[in-house]
Design an enzyme around this catalytic site. Structure first.
Site, PDB file in Angstrom:
ATOM      1  N   TYR A  94      54.616  45.894  25.156  1.00  0.00           N
ATOM      2  CA  TYR A  94      53.926  45.274  26.297  1.00  0.00           C
ATOM      3  C   TYR A  94      54.353  43.820  26.477  1.00  0.00           C
ATOM      4  N   ALA A 123      50.605  45.856  36.671  1.00  0.00           N
ATOM      5  CA  ALA A 123      51.323  45.986  35.396  1.00  0.00           C
ATOM      6  C   ALA A 123      50.711  47.124  34.605  1.00  0.00           C
ATOM      7  N   SER A 162      49.136  47.337  31.150  1.00  0.00           N
ATOM      8  CA  SER A 162      48.551  46.155  30.485  1.00  0.00           C
ATOM      9  C   SER A 162      48.022  46.391  29.069  1.00  0.00           C
ATOM     10  N   THR A 214      47.005  53.984  39.108  1.00  0.00           N
ATOM     11  CA  THR A 214      47.228  54.670  37.836  1.00  0.00           C
ATOM     12  C   THR A 214      45.848  54.900  37.212  1.00  0.00           C
ATOM     13  N   PRO A 265      35.556  51.148  16.444  1.00  0.00           N
ATOM     14  CA  PRO A 265      36.767  51.107  15.620  1.00  0.00           C
ATOM     15  C   PRO A 265      37.423  49.719  15.579  1.00  0.00           C
ATOM     16  N   ARG A 287      41.536  36.207  18.962  1.00  0.00           N
ATOM     17  CA  ARG A 287      41.932  36.123  20.364  1.00  0.00           C
ATOM     18  C   ARG A 287      41.134  34.991  21.005  1.00  0.00           C
ATOM     19  N   LYS A 322      56.436  41.934  29.534  1.00  0.00           N
ATOM     20  CA  LYS A 322      55.910  40.808  30.312  1.00  0.00           C
ATOM     21  C   LYS A 322      56.836  39.593  30.171  1.00  0.00           C
ATOM     22  N   PRO A 363      50.095  48.850  14.770  1.00  0.00           N
ATOM     23  CA  PRO A 363      51.426  48.437  14.285  1.00  0.00           C
ATOM     24  C   PRO A 363      51.844  47.113  14.940  1.00  0.00           C
ATOM     25  N   THR A 412      50.833  36.611  30.643  1.00  0.00           N
ATOM     26  CA  THR A 412      49.941  36.659  29.488  1.00  0.00           C
ATOM     27  C   THR A 412      50.379  35.683  28.399  1.00  0.00           C
ATOM     28  N   ASP A 413      49.433  35.309  27.532  1.00  0.00           N
ATOM     29  CA  ASP A 413      49.782  34.465  26.385  1.00  0.00           C
ATOM     30  C   ASP A 413      50.553  35.246  25.319  1.00  0.00           C
ATOM     31  N   GLU A 414      50.537  36.584  25.416  1.00  0.00           N
ATOM     32  CA  GLU A 414      51.178  37.384  24.357  1.00  0.00           C
ATOM     33  C   GLU A 414      52.685  37.189  24.307  1.00  0.00           C
ATOM     34  N   ILE A 438      54.951  49.397  43.146  1.00  0.00           N
ATOM     35  CA  ILE A 438      55.721  48.153  43.315  1.00  0.00           C
ATOM     36  C   ILE A 438      57.217  48.375  43.063  1.00  0.00           C
TER      37      ILE A 438
HETATM   38  P1  NAD Z   1      44.804  46.718  34.520  1.00  0.00           P
HETATM   39  O1  NAD Z   1      45.573  47.640  33.641  1.00  0.00           O
HETATM   40  O2  NAD Z   1      43.318  46.765  34.495  1.00  0.00           O
HETATM   41  O3  NAD Z   1      45.245  46.934  36.040  1.00  0.00           O
HETATM   42  C1  NAD Z   1      46.581  47.100  36.432  1.00  0.00           C
HETATM   43  C2  NAD Z   1      46.601  47.573  37.879  1.00  0.00           C
HETATM   44  O4  NAD Z   1      47.981  47.719  38.265  1.00  0.00           O
HETATM   45  C3  NAD Z   1      45.939  48.943  38.072  1.00  0.00           C
HETATM   46  O5  NAD Z   1      45.092  48.909  39.205  1.00  0.00           O
HETATM   47  C4  NAD Z   1      47.122  49.896  38.294  1.00  0.00           C
HETATM   48  O6  NAD Z   1      46.800  50.998  39.139  1.00  0.00           O
HETATM   49  C5  NAD Z   1      48.133  48.952  38.941  1.00  0.00           C
HETATM   50  N1  NAD Z   1      49.529  49.418  38.743  1.00  0.00           N
HETATM   51  C6  NAD Z   1      50.096  49.831  37.576  1.00  0.00           C
HETATM   52  N2  NAD Z   1      51.380  50.194  37.799  1.00  0.00           N
HETATM   53  C7  NAD Z   1      51.625  49.984  39.124  1.00  0.00           C
HETATM   54  C8  NAD Z   1      52.756  50.149  39.947  1.00  0.00           C
HETATM   55  N3  NAD Z   1      53.927  50.625  39.464  1.00  0.00           N
HETATM   56  N4  NAD Z   1      52.667  49.825  41.265  1.00  0.00           N
HETATM   57  C9  NAD Z   1      51.491  49.356  41.769  1.00  0.00           C
HETATM   58  N5  NAD Z   1      50.373  49.195  41.040  1.00  0.00           N
HETATM   59  C10 NAD Z   1      50.440  49.494  39.726  1.00  0.00           C
HETATM   60  O7  NAD Z   1      45.339  45.263  34.170  1.00  0.00           O
HETATM   61  P2  NAD Z   1      44.540  43.873  34.117  1.00  0.00           P
HETATM   62  O8  NAD Z   1      43.899  43.727  32.794  1.00  0.00           O
HETATM   63  O9  NAD Z   1      43.754  43.732  35.367  1.00  0.00           O
HETATM   64  O10 NAD Z   1      45.777  42.854  34.143  1.00  0.00           O
HETATM   65  C11 NAD Z   1      46.322  42.393  35.376  1.00  0.00           C
HETATM   66  C12 NAD Z   1      47.489  41.475  35.097  1.00  0.00           C
HETATM   67  O11 NAD Z   1      47.047  40.377  34.303  1.00  0.00           O
HETATM   68  C13 NAD Z   1      48.609  42.125  34.308  1.00  0.00           C
HETATM   69  O12 NAD Z   1      49.845  41.667  34.815  1.00  0.00           O
HETATM   70  C14 NAD Z   1      48.399  41.641  32.883  1.00  0.00           C
HETATM   71  O13 NAD Z   1      49.630  41.589  32.181  1.00  0.00           O
HETATM   72  C15 NAD Z   1      47.829  40.269  33.120  1.00  0.00           C
HETATM   73  N6  NAD Z   1      46.930  39.748  32.080  1.00  0.00           N
HETATM   74  C16 NAD Z   1      45.893  40.493  31.615  1.00  0.00           C
HETATM   75  C17 NAD Z   1      45.014  39.952  30.675  1.00  0.00           C
HETATM   76  C18 NAD Z   1      43.831  40.723  30.146  1.00  0.00           C
HETATM   77  O14 NAD Z   1      43.176  40.265  29.209  1.00  0.00           O
HETATM   78  N7  NAD Z   1      43.482  41.865  30.710  1.00  0.00           N
HETATM   79  C19 NAD Z   1      45.226  38.642  30.209  1.00  0.00           C
HETATM   80  C20 NAD Z   1      46.330  37.920  30.688  1.00  0.00           C
HETATM   81  C21 NAD Z   1      47.160  38.475  31.642  1.00  0.00           C
HETATM   82  O1  DAU Z   2      46.158  37.977  25.354  1.00  0.00           O
HETATM   83  C1  DAU Z   2      46.169  38.547  26.641  1.00  0.00           C
HETATM   84  C2  DAU Z   2      46.256  40.049  26.532  1.00  0.00           C
HETATM   85  O2  DAU Z   2      44.989  40.491  26.060  1.00  0.00           O
HETATM   86  C3  DAU Z   2      46.620  40.738  27.831  1.00  0.00           C
HETATM   87  O3  DAU Z   2      47.910  40.345  28.212  1.00  0.00           O
HETATM   88  C4  DAU Z   2      46.566  42.260  27.677  1.00  0.00           C
HETATM   89  O4  DAU Z   2      46.795  42.881  28.931  1.00  0.00           O
HETATM   90  C5  DAU Z   2      45.192  42.641  27.178  1.00  0.00           C
HETATM   91  O5  DAU Z   2      45.153  44.043  26.932  1.00  0.00           O
HETATM   92  C6  DAU Z   2      44.852  41.877  25.900  1.00  0.00           C
HETATM   93  O6  DAU Z   2      45.653  42.326  24.776  1.00  0.00           O
HETATM   94  P1  DAU Z   2      45.010  42.555  23.326  1.00  0.00           P
HETATM   95  O7  DAU Z   2      45.849  43.507  22.569  1.00  0.00           O
HETATM   96  O8  DAU Z   2      44.667  41.254  22.681  1.00  0.00           O
HETATM   97  O9  DAU Z   2      43.607  43.223  23.794  1.00  0.00           O
HETATM   98  P2  DAU Z   2      42.777  44.483  23.242  1.00  0.00           P
HETATM   99  O10 DAU Z   2      41.465  44.452  23.963  1.00  0.00           O
HETATM  100  O11 DAU Z   2      43.560  45.740  23.248  1.00  0.00           O
HETATM  101  O12 DAU Z   2      42.522  44.073  21.729  1.00  0.00           O
HETATM  102  C7  DAU Z   2      41.866  42.851  21.394  1.00  0.00           C
HETATM  103  C8  DAU Z   2      41.831  42.767  19.879  1.00  0.00           C
HETATM  104  O13 DAU Z   2      40.952  43.788  19.381  1.00  0.00           O
HETATM  105  C9  DAU Z   2      43.187  43.015  19.227  1.00  0.00           C
HETATM  106  O14 DAU Z   2      43.311  42.181  18.085  1.00  0.00           O
HETATM  107  C10 DAU Z   2      43.121  44.481  18.784  1.00  0.00           C
HETATM  108  C11 DAU Z   2      41.644  44.678  18.510  1.00  0.00           C
HETATM  109  N1  DAU Z   2      41.114  46.052  18.757  1.00  0.00           N
HETATM  110  C12 DAU Z   2      41.357  46.619  19.958  1.00  0.00           C
HETATM  111  C13 DAU Z   2      40.899  47.888  20.246  1.00  0.00           C
HETATM  112  C14 DAU Z   2      41.190  48.537  21.578  1.00  0.00           C
HETATM  113  C15 DAU Z   2      40.366  46.696  17.779  1.00  0.00           C
HETATM  114  O15 DAU Z   2      40.121  46.153  16.688  1.00  0.00           O
HETATM  115  N2  DAU Z   2      39.915  47.960  18.064  1.00  0.00           N
HETATM  116  C16 DAU Z   2      40.167  48.591  19.240  1.00  0.00           C
HETATM  117  O16 DAU Z   2      39.733  49.769  19.416  1.00  0.00           O
END
Ligand code: NAD
Ligand code: DAU
Length: 356
Positions: free
Chosen positions: A158, A81, A83, A34, A213, A222, A162, A290, A132-134, A58
């Site tokens: 999201y 996922a 994400s 994606t 932003p 976080r 999850k 939101p 995720t912790d969310e 998947i």
């Molecule tokens: P990401 O969005 O960077 O990557 C997701 C990957 O999944 C991409 O390579 C995408 O192509 C693939 N994908 C999406 N839909 C698909 C499908 N239908 N079939 C096959 N592949 C598909 O995500 P990330 O940040 O690397 O997160 C990975 C996992 O860890 C997720 O399950 C997320 O919920 C979890 N997680 C993320 C964080 C974080 O801070 N990023 C924290 C805790 C848990």
């Molecule tokens: O807690 C784990 C999660 O952390 C994962 O499960 C998710 O996949 C991952 O995206 C992340 O979620 P958050 O919403 O916490 O992450 P994000 O980086 O989008 O935002 C982090 C914090 O920063 C959140 O409080 C929103 C804020 N933010 C985010 C963006 C993109 C801003 O203030 N400005 C922004 O432009």
């Protein structure tokens, strides 16, 4: 061999690279590619027979069943996922499809496949679900951090998707005896993170002299973990975790968003000073997300007590490495900022007014 889903995304690709740097056990990498998946991240594995990449969904049960039958992995590590929370607010359907239906499809395919294995392989098989912790919801300022016993209170499309997937994984263990493991991790940061998430977005915007932003008052908290520490936690849980158990993973690094952004500005001021003055001049408060969860924090004592896992990086070491990585990799940043990326920036930030 192990099957990794989503291994071209941020954490999945870091996991694949770390795994193959430590072991010769091959990886079958199933990823749809994606907007968030990028094979450039895995460029160093081109021609490496230990990495088999399959572009696929998947949710495609026939494909998943064929791959399991052909490659006979001993484990599935499931990262794939949708994400990004903001994207889930703009378009939740893809989150229900991939995160819920996709996890269901993998569980069913894994259950059928495992039944075909001989007894020893059946016992050793593992399905590790990366969550995720969310799913736990939002904490007040004085609440204790999330333990594994915390009730689920997901607040965004999201986190709800999850949470649903976590419940399916739990049920497939309880009802069918599938040897599952679930990890619930806090916010990750590090190399190869798509610049829609807070830390890489702030770095790439600052380098382009664009506004930084900050949603609302910037005081949402976080708990940050360097991505290679998440990967080492997953390896430990896969190797020694107890089937049916969940493990919370975090870095004991609670930070308010505004402090993260100021830290990034200070590091850029040091490493790539701008003739126009401190990058902090670009900080702009914008309308809040939101349903924005106020605070997440992880109690990571169980994984430390039972598996001996601890993070290797502090926030100070990890964020410095991360900023340096983005400075050193302008081509990767340019490659992922495609037309689709620009459309997303316009959709999410275009009509967001200036905040408090
Ligand atoms: P990401 O969005 O960077 O990557 C997701 C990957 O999944 C991409 O390579 C995408 O192509 C693939 N994908 C999406 N839909 C698909 C499908 N239908 N079939 C096959 N592949 C598909 O995500 P990330 O940040 O690397 O997160 C990975 C996992 O860890 C997720 O399950 C997320 O919920 C979890 N997680 C993320 C964080 C974080 O801070 N990023 C924290 C805790 C848990
Ligand atoms: O807690 C784990 C999660 O952390 C994962 O499960 C998710 O996949 C991952 O995206 C992340 O979620 P958050 O919403 O916490 O992450 P994000 O980086 O989008 O935002 C982090 C914090 O920063 C959140 O409080 C929103 C804020 N933010 C985010 C963006 C993109 C801003 O203030 N400005 C922004 O432009």
């Amino acid at each position: 061999m192990i099957l990794v889903t989503g291994g071209a995304g941020f954490i999945g690709a870091n996991f694949v690279l770390d795994w193959l740097a430590r072991s010769d056990e091959p990886i079958l990498n199933l990823d749809l590619l994606t907007y968030a998946g990028n094979l450039e991240t895995l460029a160093t594995l081109r021609g490496d027979a230990r990495h088999v990449f399959v572009q696929g969904d998947i949710c495609d049960r026939a494909l998943v069943e064929r791959l399991l039958a052909e490659y006979k992995p001993r484990a599935i590590v499931h990262f794939a996922a949708e994400s990004h929370v903001d994207r889930s607010i703009h378009g939740p359907a893809a989150f229900v499809r991939t995160n819920v239906e996709g996890t269901f499809t993998l569980l069913e395919a894994a259950r059928t496949y495992r039944a075909t294995l001989e007894a020893g392989m059946q016992a050793a098989f593992r399905f590790l679900h990366v969550s995720t912790d969310e799913v736990y919801g939002s904490l007040g300022p004085q609440d204790p951090p999330f333990a594994e016993t915390k009730t689920y209170e997901p607040n965004s499309p999201y986190s709800a998707s999850k949470a649903a997937s976590d419940h399916l994984v739990r049920a497939w263990h309880h009802t069918y005896g599938l040897p599952v493991l679930t990890t619930n991790c806090s916010n990750n940061y590090g190399p190869w993170q798509f610049p829609e998430k807070l830390i890489p977005l702030m770095i790439v915007n600052a380098l382009a002299s664009k506004p930084l932003p900050v949603y609302g008052d910037g005081l949402n908290v976080r708990d940050w973990l360097y991505v290679s520490d998440h990967c080492s936690a997953i390896r430990e849980v896969l190797a020694r975790g107890t089937p049916g158990e969940t493990y919370n993973v975090g870095g004991w690094n609670e930070k308010a968003n505004i402090d993260i952004v100021r830290t990034i500005c200070a590091l850029l001021d040091e490493l790539r000073p701008s003739p126009e003055g401190s990058y902090a001049r670009l900080i702009t408060h914008v309308t809040d997300r939101p349903g924005h969860d106020r605070r997440y924090a992880i109690d990571a004592r169980k994984i430390e007590r039972e598996l001996g896992w601890r993070p290797a990086e502090t926030f100070e070491t990890g964020i410095r490495k991360t900023v340096q990585w983005y400075l050193d990799n302008p081509q990767w940043i340019a490659d992922v900022q495609s037309g689709a990326y620009r459309d997303w920036v316009a959709a999410n930030y275009g009509d967001r007014g200036q905040g408090a």
